[in-house]
Design a protein around this motif. Structure first.
Motif, PDB file in Angstrom:
ATOM      1  N   SER A  75       3.204  58.632 -11.041  1.00  0.00           N
ATOM      2  CA  SER A  75       1.891  58.717 -11.683  1.00  0.00           C
ATOM      3  C   SER A  75       0.804  59.001 -10.665  1.00  0.00           C
ATOM      4  CB  SER A  75       1.562  57.406 -12.399  1.00  0.00           C
ATOM      5  OG  SER A  75       2.318  57.295 -13.569  1.00  0.00           O
ATOM      6  N   MET A  76       0.970  58.460  -9.466  1.00  0.00           N
ATOM      7  CA  MET A  76       0.000  58.712  -8.401  1.00  0.00           C
ATOM      8  C   MET A  76      -0.044  60.203  -8.061  1.00  0.00           C
ATOM      9  SD  MET A  76      -2.034  56.782  -7.460  1.00  0.00           S
ATOM     10  CE  MET A  76      -2.650  55.187  -7.259  1.00  0.00           C
ATOM     11  N   THR A  77       1.119  60.850  -8.100  1.00  0.00           N
ATOM     12  CA  THR A  77       1.152  62.276  -7.836  1.00  0.00           C
ATOM     13  C   THR A  77       0.278  63.012  -8.852  1.00  0.00           C
ATOM     14  OG1 THR A  77       3.436  61.959  -7.134  1.00  0.00           O
ATOM     15  CG2 THR A  77       2.707  64.227  -7.451  1.00  0.00           C
ATOM     16  N   SER A  78       0.434  62.645 -10.140  1.00  0.00           N
ATOM     17  CA  SER A  78      -0.361  63.345 -11.148  1.00  0.00           C
ATOM     18  C   SER A  78      -1.841  62.991 -11.034  1.00  0.00           C
ATOM     19  CB  SER A  78       0.171  63.034 -12.554  1.00  0.00           C
ATOM     20  OG  SER A  78      -0.153  61.730 -12.938  1.00  0.00           O
ATOM     21  N   ASN A  79      -2.138  61.725 -10.721  1.00  0.00           N
ATOM     22  CA  ASN A  79      -3.541  61.356 -10.548  1.00  0.00           C
ATOM     23  C   ASN A  79      -4.154  62.064  -9.334  1.00  0.00           C
ATOM     24  OD1 ASN A  79      -3.430  59.707 -12.742  1.00  0.00           O
ATOM     25  ND2 ASN A  79      -3.146  57.819 -11.587  1.00  0.00           N
ATOM     26  N   ALA A  80      -3.335  62.306  -8.312  1.00  0.00           N
ATOM     27  CA  ALA A  80      -3.846  63.002  -7.139  1.00  0.00           C
ATOM     28  C   ALA A  80      -4.196  64.440  -7.501  1.00  0.00           C
ATOM     29  CB  ALA A  80      -2.817  62.975  -6.019  1.00  0.00           C
ATOM     30  N   ILE A  81      -3.355  65.059  -8.338  1.00  0.00           N
ATOM     31  CA  ILE A  81      -3.653  66.437  -8.742  1.00  0.00           C
ATOM     32  C   ILE A  81      -4.939  66.473  -9.561  1.00  0.00           C
ATOM     33  CG2 ILE A  81      -2.823  68.403 -10.096  1.00  0.00           C
ATOM     34  CD1 ILE A  81       0.049  67.332  -9.418  1.00  0.00           C
ATOM     35  N   MET A  82      -5.110  65.469 -10.431  1.00  0.00           N
ATOM     36  CA  MET A  82      -6.321  65.378 -11.243  1.00  0.00           C
ATOM     37  C   MET A  82      -7.498  64.871 -10.425  1.00  0.00           C
ATOM     38  SD  MET A  82      -6.579  66.509 -14.119  1.00  0.00           S
ATOM     39  CE  MET A  82      -7.174  66.152 -15.748  1.00  0.00           C
ATOM     40  N   GLN A  83      -7.236  64.367  -9.243  1.00  0.00           N
ATOM     41  CA  GLN A  83      -8.248  63.709  -8.416  1.00  0.00           C
ATOM     42  C   GLN A  83      -8.931  62.569  -9.173  1.00  0.00           C
ATOM     43  OE1 GLN A  83      -9.492  64.355  -4.898  1.00  0.00           O
ATOM     44  NE2 GLN A  83      -7.316  64.700  -5.096  1.00  0.00           N
ATOM     45  N   LEU A  84      -8.131  61.836  -9.935  1.00  0.00           N
ATOM     46  CA  LEU A  84      -8.631  60.632 -10.591  1.00  0.00           C
ATOM     47  C   LEU A  84      -7.948  59.453  -9.909  1.00  0.00           C
ATOM     48  CD1 LEU A  84      -8.528  61.613 -14.378  1.00  0.00           C
ATOM     49  CD2 LEU A  84     -10.533  61.357 -12.941  1.00  0.00           C
ATOM     50  N   LEU A  85      -8.418  59.148  -8.704  1.00  0.00           N
ATOM     51  CA  LEU A  85      -7.736  58.140  -7.901  1.00  0.00           C
ATOM     52  C   LEU A  85      -8.613  56.920  -7.729  1.00  0.00           C
ATOM     53  CD1 LEU A  85      -6.427  60.648  -5.264  1.00  0.00           C
ATOM     54  CD2 LEU A  85      -4.977  59.272  -6.736  1.00  0.00           C
ATOM     55  N   PRO A  86      -8.003  55.779  -7.564  1.00  0.00           N
ATOM     56  CA  PRO A  86      -8.807  54.576  -7.332  1.00  0.00           C
ATOM     57  C   PRO A  86      -9.551  54.652  -5.999  1.00  0.00           C
ATOM     58  CG  PRO A  86      -6.461  54.108  -7.131  1.00  0.00           C
ATOM     59  CD  PRO A  86      -6.576  55.501  -7.610  1.00  0.00           C
ATOM     60  N   GLU A  87     -10.547  53.790  -5.864  1.00  0.00           N
ATOM     61  CA  GLU A  87     -11.311  53.798  -4.623  1.00  0.00           C
ATOM     62  C   GLU A  87     -10.425  53.387  -3.456  1.00  0.00           C
ATOM     63  OE1 GLU A  87     -15.118  51.629  -4.951  1.00  0.00           O
ATOM     64  OE2 GLU A  87     -15.207  52.632  -6.895  1.00  0.00           O
ATOM     65  N   GLY A  88     -10.793  53.870  -2.275  1.00  0.00           N
ATOM     66  CA  GLY A  88     -10.053  53.487  -1.075  1.00  0.00           C
ATOM     67  C   GLY A  88      -8.800  54.314  -0.870  1.00  0.00           C
ATOM     68  N   THR A  89      -8.721  55.464  -1.581  1.00  0.00           N
ATOM     69  CA  THR A  89      -7.543  56.310  -1.438  1.00  0.00           C
ATOM     70  C   THR A  89      -7.774  57.358  -0.353  1.00  0.00           C
ATOM     71  OG1 THR A  89      -7.327  56.107  -3.813  1.00  0.00           O
ATOM     72  CG2 THR A  89      -5.889  57.663  -2.734  1.00  0.00           C
ATOM     73  N   LYS A  90      -6.797  57.505   0.521  1.00  0.00           N
ATOM     74  CA  LYS A  90      -6.879  58.562   1.525  1.00  0.00           C
ATOM     75  C   LYS A  90      -5.720  59.507   1.298  1.00  0.00           C
ATOM     76  CE  LYS A  90      -8.768  56.142   5.367  1.00  0.00           C
ATOM     77  NZ  LYS A  90      -8.088  55.259   6.244  1.00  0.00           N
ATOM     78  N   SER A  91      -5.991  60.812   1.307  1.00  0.00           N
ATOM     79  CA  SER A  91      -4.880  61.726   1.093  1.00  0.00           C
ATOM     80  C   SER A  91      -4.837  62.779   2.186  1.00  0.00           C
ATOM     81  CB  SER A  91      -4.966  62.359  -0.292  1.00  0.00           C
ATOM     82  OG  SER A  91      -6.291  62.647  -0.618  1.00  0.00           O
ATOM     83  N   ASP A  92      -3.662  63.348   2.329  1.00  0.00           N
ATOM     84  CA  ASP A  92      -3.413  64.295   3.389  1.00  0.00           C
ATOM     85  C   ASP A  92      -2.500  65.379   2.823  1.00  0.00           C
ATOM     86  OD1 ASP A  92      -3.911  64.972   6.009  1.00  0.00           O
ATOM     87  OD2 ASP A  92      -1.896  64.332   6.608  1.00  0.00           O
TER      88      ASP A  92
END
Lengths: 526, 317
Positions: free
Chosen positions: A43-60
């Motif tokens: 689910s995190m993968t899909s939220n990352a694509i949507m950029q609907l992520l919880p605060e404090g998320t760092k992505s690379d």
């Protein structure tokens, strides 16, 4: 050119690593399925694509849309534009995904307005009607003014799909779109999604915990575990050569191979339901017969399955059996004594609920939770005797005595369900109702819980009444199955017979709707 | 919807009925002579007899209750023992002060609380959130009479914008009345606004975690748009309950503020009536307050049904 190209995506929330080096690619017209258990990061993968992520998320890494826009690099305003026009999303819980205070029409029109501003009200209405029609909600039966609470789970999911496709996205992300739905509804929603993908030449990222559900529709399968992709391949060849142990386990869980079951041959009936009827009065003077003349018996040590879709009356029936809801006529016998809720008989029957999270008081420790039935029923046991029993029971269900001092939130979903089972068995009942007791669990955990239940049944001589909407879940653990529809038992028989040779058309429909990975795989291999 | 209203109306009438019985029993039926109590220390038996006759204490309890209720239905609440004028006049007169004051204070508290709650919720953990919620905490803690005195010192004594005490009366016109009620309304509104903003904040935070907000965001709405279009109405539901409770509380609960500003309000009237043992006035005002509370609850229920379609349906079944 790819529609979506995720490259080396890594993600962490407050320094906890969630995703590691995810690579995936979706082309137009293609369905890519990501399968894994909860916590695997799907689910995190899909939220990352949507950029609907919880605060404090760092992505690379990078998430390329149409090879020119990296969703990790663009601004929030640009991302809103992408969500509006390029990507649509469908969620797991259709009952919660719609605003309860607004009509479904208003919510669809809002989506259309965002992509096509400046039309007249009538034009918006027409467009909304058309898109709702496409997802199977005809205007004559479902006018735009319908509020979400008037719709069933499947219908609400259709509205959510309508919202997503009304913006004509190129990519559709469906996060467990059918997990909360009945088997037959599940099949209909999946085929609707597949049709829409083909018609509009969209790409779809389909996320699920159930390999069986996706195998039929996906072109490409990705298996995720602990934030990493462990195995992937085109569906056509995927099952020829499964390498990873985890995938094999998922596959075995989805196969649900039927084993020969020992059938109890005691004659003593521990629970007997005779001509039970329960009806409600509706406003128009009509009566709704929720349970209509249901009779059955459970013998000692026998496991009975009660299968039907939501609304078929199985929950009402179970509440009547538990003595918490009065019934209109008929009789319920526990150990040959008529039961309408008396305390003396109550210790012979207990229940395990569907939701392992919601069925405990969060402020009580496990020792208190498991001992609860003793407090509720009059008992002559001392505190230390109760403690001993709780300890023993926790060991039986695969937990340890040291867990007594913990609170429910310290356990996983599967462990909590073990606690619930311990609580149900502590008074040594003769019958335990399992009300969708494994539906909320991941497939692998589900297998473990079913094994535990079977072991306990053999060990303690308990009978189960296993209530489920899903025929395949009850297959391994039950001796006999009742199929219920509209308050009536439409078919009854030994489990194996029902599977081999269903008589009633409704049972056949249920069996057909259940995702059958064996059939799909053999079709692929052929 | 209609049956929802009827059901509500029925329970409203039932509540009122039960309340009048309780009030009646407490004041008139329990042992002890109301007339002697009202006379206080004086032992003049003739006067007590006269009062007893005036109060109708010679009649049976049932007749007295019936007379009381039927009198109230046509607007006759009896005659005040101390003021010697009809209670209805007395109360109506006081209501022209208390009702506008209450409404004024509630409007102020809503105007302050809702934006404060929304801002702190949408910037959770930021400096402005900490600051606003800290201020709200102080607002709850500060005694409103002390705050009222500060206001008087600043705006009346030093700046001389408002008069310190008194009520100009409605003859003076709308704006003078508004002006003379401003300082008391602010003092009343402050703690209410503080409570309300905290409720609003937690309500918004809860709503923003709902799945339908995510659906709205997936449509392409910005966070703020999703909050305004889908969050606010849902978040208002618990706030409505608090508003209803605050209204009933403020209507007669403003006694200290009324005293500081020398306002002839309902709170002071009931306080004086109790001090002077004027049971007729006490009885009437308590009944009126019950009516006010019940009516407000009814209005809040209506507001719920207006906001939430699910409640409208429930009434239909």
């Amino acid at each position: 050119m790819s529609l979506l190209n995720v490259q080396n995506l890594s993600l962490s929330i407050f320094d906890a690593e969630i995703l590691r080096n995810i690579n995936l690619r979706i082309e137009s017209g293609q369905i890519v399925a990501v399968v894994g258990e909860s916590g695997s990061g799907k689910s995190m993968t899909s939220n990352a694509i949507m950029q609907l992520l919880p605060e404090g998320t760092k992505s690379d890494g990078s998430i390329w849309l149409n090879d020119y826009q990296d969703l990790l690099k663009i601004t929030e305003a640009e991302m809103c534009e992408v969500r509006k026009t390029k990507i649509g999303m469908i969620f797991q819980e259709p009952t919660k995904a719609l605003n309860p205070l607004e009509s479904m029409g208003a919510q669809v029109i809002e989506a259309i307005k965002l992509t096509e501003p400046g039309l007249t009200r009538i034009q918006y209405k027409e467009k909304a009607e058309i898109v709702l029609h496409r997802v199977g909600l005809e205007n004559s039966r479902f006018p735009l003014s319908t509020y979400p609470h008037k719709l069933s789970g499947g219908q609400r999911q259709r509205v959510v799909i309508a919202i997503a496709i009304s913006q004509k996205p190129k990519l559709l992300i469906a996060d467990e779109p059918t997990t909360a739905l009945d088997v037959t509804t599940q099949a209909k929603i999946m085929s609707l999604l597949k049709d829409l993908i083909l018609q509009d030449n969209m790409g779809m990222l389909l996320i699920s915990h159930d390999l069986g559900v996706v195998t039929d529709v996906a072109d490409h399968i990705i298996i995720m575990k602990s934030g990493e992709i462990v195995e992937e391949g085109p569906t056509a060849h995927f099952f020829n050569d499964i390498k990873h142990e985890y995938t094999k386990a998922l596959f075995a869980a989805a196969m649900q191979k039927g084993a020969d079951k020992f059938v109890a041959d005691y004659d003593e009936a521990v629970l007997e339901v005779k001509n039970l009827k329960k009806s409600y009065k509706l406003s128009g003077g009509e009566t709704l017969k929720v349970v209509n003349n249901v009779s059955f018996k459970i013998k000692r040590g026998e496991n009975l399955g009660l299968v039907g879709e939501s609304g078929c009356g199985k929950s009402t029936l179970s509440r009547c059996i538990l003595g918490v809801e009065p019934f209109s006529s008929g009789e319920i016998l526990i150990k040959n004594k008529s039961f309408t809720g008396q305390k003396e008989l109550r210790k012979h029957i207990n229940i395990v609920f569907q939701d392992p999270y919601g069925s405990f008081n969060p402020r009580h420790k496990v020792a208190r939770l498991v001992a609860e039935p003793f407090y509720a029923l009059s008992n002559s046991l001392s505190k230390s005797e109760i403690n001993e029993k709780v300890k023993d029971m926790l060991k039986h269900v695969g937990l340890s005595a040291s867990d007594m001092d913990k609170y429910p939130h310290e356990f996983s979903g599967g462990q909590r369900q073990r606690i619930a089972i311990a609580r149900a068995l502590i008074t040594e009942p003769s019958v335990v109702l399992l009300d969708e007791a494994t539906s909320a669990l991941d497939v692998l955990i589900r297998e473990q819980i079913l094994e535990l239940l079977e072991k306990l049944s053999d060990m303690l001589g308990i009978s189960y009444l296993f209530i489920s909407h899903d025929l395949s879940t009850v297959r391994n653990i039950t001796d006999r199955i009742l199929v219920m529809k509209d308050g009536i038992i439409v078919e009854e028989g030994a489990t194996a017979e029902i599977y081999e040779n269903p008589q009633h058309p409704y049972t056949k429909a249920l069996l057909d709707a259940a995702p059958d990975i064996t059939k799909t795989v053999s079709k692929l291999k052929a | 919807m209609i049956s929802f209203l009827l059901k509500r109306l029925f329970s409203l009438i039932l509540t009122l009925f039960v309340a009048t019985i309780i009030i009646f029993i407490l004041i008139e039926v329990v042992p002890g002579d109301p007339a002697a109590f009202m006379m206080g220390l004086s032992t003049n038996t003739d006067a007590a007899d006269a009062l007893r006759a005036e109060l109708g204490l010679n009649l049976s309890a049932w007749d007295r209750y019936f007379n009381w209720i039927s009198g109230m239905l046509v607007g006759d609440f009896g005659i005040s023992y101390t003021y010697r004028i009809p209670v209805s006049e007395l109360v109506l007169d006081r209501l022209t002060v208390s009702l506008p004051l209450t409404i004024y204070a509630l409007i102020l508290s809503t105007i302050i609380a809702i934006p404060v709650g929304v801002i702190s919720a949408s910037k959770r953990g930021s400096f402005s959130d900490t600051f606003l919620m800290g201020t709200a905490q102080i607002g709850v803690a500060i005694p409103n009479f002390w705050f009222a005195i500060l206001l008087v010192l600043l705006f009346s004594t030093t700046l001389q914008w408002f008069s310190a005490v008194g009520f100009v009366g409605w003859e003076a016109g709308f704006f003078p009345v508004l002006k003379s009620l401003t300082l008391p309304a602010i003092s009343l509104a402050l703690p209410q606004a503080a409570i309300l903003s905290r409720v609003m904040r937690s309500s918004v935070l809860e709503v923003m975690d709902e799945d339908y907000i995510r659906t709205a965001r997936a449509k392409g709405l910005t966070k703020r748009q999703a909050l305004i279009r889908h969050g606010l109405r849902n978040a208002m539901i618990p706030v409505l309950t608090i508003l209803g409770l605050q209204f009933s509380f403020l209507l007669a609960g403003g006694i200290i503020i009324e005293s500081i500003f020398s306002l002839p309000g309902l709170g002071r009237l009931v306080f004086q009536a109790i001090a002077q043992r004027d049971l007729i006035v006490v009885k009437s005002i308590v009944t009126l307050l019950v009516l006010a509370v019940v009516m407000i609850t009814f209005l809040v229920d209506l507001a719920y049904a207006w906001v939430d379609p699910r409640l409208r349906e429930r009434g239909e079944r």
